[in-house]
Scaffold this active site. Structure first.
Site, short mmCIF file in Angstrom:
data_model
loop_
_atom_site.label_atom_id
_atom_site.label_comp_id
_atom_site.label_asym_id
_atom_site.label_seq_id
_atom_site.Cartn_x
_atom_site.Cartn_y
_atom_site.Cartn_z
CE LYS A 38 9.47 6.15 1.11
NZ LYS A 38 9.16 5.71 2.46
CE LYS B 199 2.04 6.39 2.63
NZ LYS B 199 1.93 5.16 3.41
CE LYS C 183 4.07 -1.24 5.57
NZ LYS C 183 4.61 -1.97 4.45
P1 ATP Z 1 6.42 2.26 4.06
O1 ATP Z 1 6.31 3.39 5.03
O2 ATP Z 1 7.50 1.28 4.38
O3 ATP Z 1 6.45 2.72 2.62
P2 ATP Z 1 3.61 1.95 3.94
O4 ATP Z 1 2.96 2.05 5.25
O5 ATP Z 1 3.61 3.15 3.05
O6 ATP Z 1 5.08 1.43 4.22
P3 ATP Z 1 3.40 0.17 1.68
O7 ATP Z 1 3.86 -1.24 1.84
O8 ATP Z 1 4.34 1.14 1.04
O9 ATP Z 1 2.99 0.72 3.14
O10 ATP Z 1 2.01 0.22 0.93
C1 ATP Z 1 1.21 -0.92 0.70
C2 ATP Z 1 -0.13 -0.48 0.13
O11 ATP Z 1 -0.86 0.24 1.13
C3 ATP Z 1 0.00 0.49 -1.05
O12 ATP Z 1 -1.03 0.20 -1.96
C4 ATP Z 1 -0.21 1.84 -0.44
O13 ATP Z 1 -0.70 2.79 -1.36
C5 ATP Z 1 -1.23 1.52 0.63
N1 ATP Z 1 -1.14 2.47 1.73
C6 ATP Z 1 -0.06 2.68 2.50
N2 ATP Z 1 -0.30 3.63 3.41
C7 ATP Z 1 -1.59 4.03 3.21
C8 ATP Z 1 -2.43 4.99 3.83
N3 ATP Z 1 -1.99 5.70 4.84
N4 ATP Z 1 -3.68 5.14 3.37
C9 ATP Z 1 -4.13 4.40 2.33
N5 ATP Z 1 -3.39 3.48 1.69
C10 ATP Z 1 -2.12 3.29 2.12
MG MG Z 2 4.88 3.17 1.28
#
Ligand code: ATP
Ligand code: MG
Length: 328
Positions: free
Chosen positions: A114, A194, A197
């Protein structure tokens, strides 16, 4: 039927849900509902750690609830609520912070990542993120936490903090187990990070078929493949990985992989096939989402009811934790 235990998980309302969220987490959320008492939280306080402006936070929170329901979460089975509406979590966070070694937080790979992603906004909340997450989970004495692989270090951290707290104050908190899906880490369209968002390398569940096609066509495939007839390496191609999951007819996949390997099917051609299958696979979820969006008051009611039910558990556990610490 008696439930096997309690499940907790959360997601940040930083944007619409994507394929990574769906395959890594939401599929398990839905599957666990029948056998466990499930608590699913839209973690808006966690979202604040990386937002510099919050104009879309409310709308994103609402849309996340909408998408969870469209994906199959049942508010009669599960508690669905917004983190900031159960303020007990911030109090437990404070108690847990007292048994958290600073050095442990600074060394977490998720924190370091981060810091790289948002060097101009390395705030105190970002460092404390895993402590708040430990409070989220332990406030409900969750036994099982379905998350994507990126959250594994945070889960391990939570387990450590529970052990420390219980060692010092007595057995109050429950050590949770992580639960991963078959696809615990979905890569983004950039092919290196990965899907996320906040990195804008994602494909939204709620995208239109046309937007979906556009994003799919931007996906990075096998970097060794420059020309259409070059032999491909399906085992390292993100499009192939996702196509296997969303294939309309999985029995066709071995042939598609063989064609890729032989260079008789090009990446663009394959992406078009994948986009079509993906749109087909998501069609019913998208239709349910559109239908639910006609009833915004129902979504707000679900969240209000969820907050009441979550608070009922949270008040009891926080009281136990405070008693153990010796607070009035
Ligand atoms: P941000 O970028 O704002 O952190 P994010 O896309 O990482 O958003 P989160 O809200 O942080 O999404 O994660 C929600 C759930 O989805 C968590 O359990 C996280 O581990 C899972 N997750 C997020 N991205 C992935 C991914 N690329 N593959 C598998 N699981 C994911
Ligand atoms: Mg996340």
């Amino acid at each position: 039927m008696a439930k096997k235990g309690r499940v907790f998980s959360g997601a940040r309302p930083t944007g619409r849900q994507h394929l990574g969220n769906y395959l890594g987490a939401i599929q398990n959320y839905v599957a666990l509902q029948r056998d466990y008492e499930c608590v699913y939280c839209i973690v808006d306080l966690h979202a604040l750690t990386s937002l510099t402006e919050t104009r879309e936070l409310r709308q994103n929170t609402y849309e996340m609830a909408l998408e969870w329901l469209a994906a199959g979460l049942d508010p009669k089975e599960s508690i669905i609520f917004v983190q900031s509406q159960v303020p007990q979590v911030t109090e437990l966070h404070m108690l847990l912070s007292m048994v958290t070694p600073m050095g442990r937080l600074v060394r977490l790979p998720t924190f370091k990542e981060k810091v790289r992603q948002q060097p101009d906004n390395v705030n105190y909340g970002l460092l404390g993120y895993p402590v708040l997450m430990a409070a989220d989970i332990t406030l409900y004495k969750a036994n099982v936490v379905p998350v994507g692989e990126d959250q594994a270090p945070h889960l391990e951290f939570t387990r450590e903090i529970v052990r420390r707290f219980n060692n010092i104050y007595g057995e109050v908190l429950v050590e949770p187990q992580i639960l991963l899906t078959q696809v615990p880490r979905v890569m983004g369209i950039d092919g290196v990070n990965k899907m996320s968002k906040s990195l804008d390398n994602h494909i939204e569940l709620a995208a239109t078929p046309e937007e979906t096609r556009k994003r799919v066509m931007q996906m990075v495939t096998d970097p060794a493949r420059k020309y259409r007839n070059d032999p491909g390496h399906p085992e390292i191609c993100n499009v192939m990985t996702l196509h296997r999951v969303f294939a309309s007819d999985p029995s066709q996949m071995p042939q598609i992989e063989a064609d890729c390997r032989a260079g008789t099917i090009g990446c663009a051609e394959h992406k078009r096939m994948f986009a079509e299958d993906l749109n087909r696979a998501l069609a019913s979820l998208r239709a349910r989402r559109a239908e639910l969006a006609q009833h915004p008051q129902m979504i707000r009611d679900v969240l209000e009811d969820g907050a009441c039910r979550a608070q009922a558990i949270a008040r009891v556990v926080l009281r136990e934790a405070k008693d153990a610490v010796g607070l009035p």
